[in-house]
Design an enzyme around this catalytic site. Structure first.
Site, PDB file in Angstrom:
ATOM      1  CD  GLU A  50      -3.117  -0.906   2.142  1.00 49.48           C
ATOM      2  OE1 GLU A  50      -2.899  -0.242   3.177  1.00 49.48           O
ATOM      3  OE2 GLU A  50      -4.208  -1.447   1.917  1.00 49.48           O
ATOM      4  CD  GLU A  65      -4.081  -5.824   2.849  1.00 50.12           C
ATOM      5  OE1 GLU A  65      -4.791  -5.120   3.600  1.00 50.12           O
ATOM      6  OE2 GLU A  65      -2.878  -5.614   2.681  1.00 50.12           O
TER       7      GLU A  65
END
Ligand code: GLA
Ligand code: GLA
Length: 671
Positions: free
Chosen positions: A151, A308
């Site tokens: 991320e 995720e």
């Protein structure tokens, strides 16, 4: 095939952080993964300190054992490069790796992502680590893909330190070549900002008043590129050592700091992390859908992976509600329905310590034998196995929403006539298509538009001449365009394009805008559609004073000094049609405008369903799969019309009307 090691299966698994657990637990993990049908886990994302406990000391023994164990159990690994959280020794020995905020404050270690994207030390040490990992595991049978960093920019999206400032100057020199060009682009004649040497230029640090907007816009472009350079450095290393192993990093849907469209070119497949808030009233299914659509559109020619999601609650909101029974499965199957070939979680086993210990995992804090969540995880594993035939199929849309990160950055800089939430407005328009089962992509306004019959351009504030020409050609060749207020206002330097807004879109829209009237919270106007009876439709937020020059008014304002003037227009142009929406109509009015544009473009739903029931189609070769998802808490009956086939989840034949239980799903291989 996005992951060659999984040629005929949807990916299923999650982040696996064995370094948080004693080795005895690993065996149970592997056994339970097998029981749940897990075939892919992301390993090592936050394990730099464990892999390299001191600058000259590496320890791969534990990871060797984890990799071997997973391979023995038939679980593949999306192996992390482990660079997302530098170890404490690094910032102690090399404080220059630490980021600095706009106030000049240093951000310290003790959390994660505490590195400056431009620190040469961080880059050097990260590259060395990645080279070691890639070399060590290049032939490992478990290695299926690379998970670069994590991320990017999630917590730390800017830096104003020395190295970053120098890198910004280099980036500017590459872009402008001369200071004259930079001064012209930045409009530095304003407020005595003319630069006469490159080292007079800083990142937009804290200043007494508004920073130069073009400087801010360029700083955003630079940062997105700087983080991308980090990604590329790691990608080049693993590509050289393990050619053919796919490389990705995890995106975060409508994440403003990174121009994901540019980033996606560097990913072998798009992976993203989806966390819609499950609390009542927040429409998690719609937020999931719009995220999937944006992410899928970044690489239209292949499926994406949901890297995720939470099995139940997260830990990082103020109130972290659980996902009610059946909701996790439903959201997971929605991922597949909207073009995903993988469903993964953060994380496999919920942590015992640390800031995320109250974040759900596939394994919760209880014995899996007694866990509701693990029961659902096993069920989902079986469902995904049954859906193997859909692997590689694609969602095909005839509607696109024009969406550009640069327009987003520019529109949301300060000192504008009013406040427009760019992503929020795009999502509001997406809602229409989502609710009607009309497939929709997000595209760059300069992209090839030949696949589309309808393009919607919400508040496309920054628009280059080339991109305006592209939209204009699309209409001339027979397409339908719907542009909304505050589009086409500035060029790529954030300079107003003069002589009547929206400048380069004037000919295609057949109108020009003289003034804007942004409204205060709660201030409203009315809009009356031609030929409509009854009360006018309410509008607010933003109105405009429009002059027609070829377009005709479909609706006009009822109040304010521009009462009677056009609020919604239509213009025949070339072989196509252009609509303009100059205000933010309440839902019924907005739907009406979109109904009109859809009818003109002849776009239709894949299936007409009761409210709260979502339908999509994925296709490959001559095979089509119809997904029907019941987001309601009661059973529904859905009419398939002339479609029929076999439900891959139940192996039942489906024809005519099918019943879906509360939160139920059918995936019908059409025949
Ligand atoms: C992000 C991160 C994970 C974890 C989860 C929690 O997606 O990538 O490491 O922190 O959030 O929701
Ligand atoms: C770059 C981007 C585009 C476009 C222009 C405008 O070229 O890739 O998104 O918006 O900038 O500055």
């Amino acid at each position: 095939m996005i992951i060659p090691r999984l040629p005929a299966s949807l990916a299923y698994g999650g982040d696996y952080n064995p370094e948080q657990w004693p080795e005895a637990v690993w065996r149970e993990d592997a056994r339970l993964m097998q029981a749940a049908g897990v075939n892919l886990v992301s390993v090592g994302i936050f394990s730099w300190a464990k892999l390299q406990p001191a600058e000259k000391t590496f320890d791969f023994g534990w990871l060797d054992r984890v990799m071997d164990l997973l391979a023995e159990h038939g679980v593949y690994v999306c192996l992390a490069t482990a660079t997302a959280s530098p170890p404490p020794w690094m910032s102690k020995r090399y404080p220059d790796v630490l980021p600095v905020d706009a106030n000049g404050a240093t951000l310290y270690p003790g959390s994660r992502q505490h590195y400056s994207p431009c620190s040469p030390t961080y880059r050097r040490l990260a590259a060395a680590l990645v080279r070691k990992i890639a070399t060590r595991y290049r032939r490992h049978p478990a290695l299926a893909a690379w998970h670069i960093n994590n991320e990017y920019a999630c917590h730390l999206s800017e830096c104003h330190g020395e190295a970053t400032t120098r890198a910004f100057r280099v980036w500017l020199k590459t872009r402008y070549r001369t200071l004259d060009a930079l001064n012209a682009a930045w409009g530095t004649a304003f407020w005595s900002q003319v630069y006469s040497a490159w080292d007079e230029i800083f990142t937009p640090r804290r200043a007494p008043y508004h920073n130069n907007p073009t400087q801010q816009l360029d700083y955003r472009r630079f940062l997105s590129d700087a983080f991308l350079e980090l990604y590329r450095q790691e990608k080049d290393i693993v590509n050289a050592i393990t050619p053919g192993v796919p490389v990705t990093t995890n995106f975060m849907t409508f994440f403003k700091p990174l121009d994901y469209r540019r980033w996606a070119e560097e990913l072998d497949f798009v992976a993203w992390d989806s966390y819609p808030d499950p609390l009542p009233g927040l429409e998690p299914e719609r937020m999931g859908a719009v995220g999937h659509d944006l992410m899928r559109s970044l690489k239209k020619d292949r499926p994406f992976v949901l890297m995720e999601q939470a099995s139940s609650a997260v830990n990082w909101r103020t109130i972290n509600g659980p996902k009610a029974p059946g909701r996790m499965r439903l959201g997971s199957l929605q991922t597949v329905a909207r073009g995903g070939d993988g469903v993964m979680f953060f994380q496999w086993r919920a942590s015992k310590a640390g800031a995320e210990k109250f974040h759900s995992g596939m394994i919760q804090h209880v014995d899996p034998a007694f866990s509701r969540v693990f029961g659902e995880i096993k069920q989902l594993g079986a469902d995904l196995k049954a859906l193997a035939p859909v692997v590689g199929s694609l969602v095909r849309a005839r509607v696109a929403i024009a969406f550009d990160w640069h327009a987003w950055w520019a529109l949301e800089l300060e000192s504008k006539p009013g406040r427009i939430d760019y992503a929020g407005w795009a999502q509001e328009l997406h809602r229409y298509f989502y609710a009607r089962n009309i497939a929709v992509d997000f595209v760059h306004p300069g992209a090839a538009l030949t696949d589309y019959a309808l393009v919607v351009a919400p508040a496309l504030y920054l628009l280059t001449k080339a991109d305006a020409d592209n939209l204009t050609d699309f209409v001339a060749r027979g397409g339908t365009l719907l542009a909304t207020y505050f589009s086409g206002i500035v060029d790529e330097h954030e300079h107003v394009v003069l002589d009547g807004y929206p400048a380069w879109l004037r000919p295609v829209l057949g109108l020009w805008v003289e003034e804007w009237a942004p409204y205060a919270e709660g201030q409203t106007n009315g809009v009356r559609f031609a030929g409509a009876r009854g009360a006018p439709v309410k509008t607010g937020h933003w109105c405009e004073v429009v002059h027609l020059e070829g377009a005709r008014a479909l609706a006009t304002y009822t109040h304010d000094f521009f009462a009677g003037r056009a609020a919604v227009t239509e213009h025949a142009y070339g072989k196509g049609h252009a609509y303009y929406l100059g205000t933010k109509l309440e839902r019924a009015g907005l739907d009406r405008v979109l109904d009109t544009a859809c009818a003109k473009a002849e776009v239709a739903p894949v299936l007409v369903t009761p409210a709260g029931v979502e339908a999509t189609v994925r296709e490959k070769d001559s095979q089509a799969f119809l997904f029907v998802l019941n987001h309601r808490d009661e059973a529904v009956r859905v009419n398939l019309g002339r479609r029929q086939g076999t439900d891959l989840l139940t192996q039942q034949r489906c024809k005519g009307k099918v019943s879906l239980p509360p939160r139920g799903v059918a995936v019908i291989a059409l025949t």
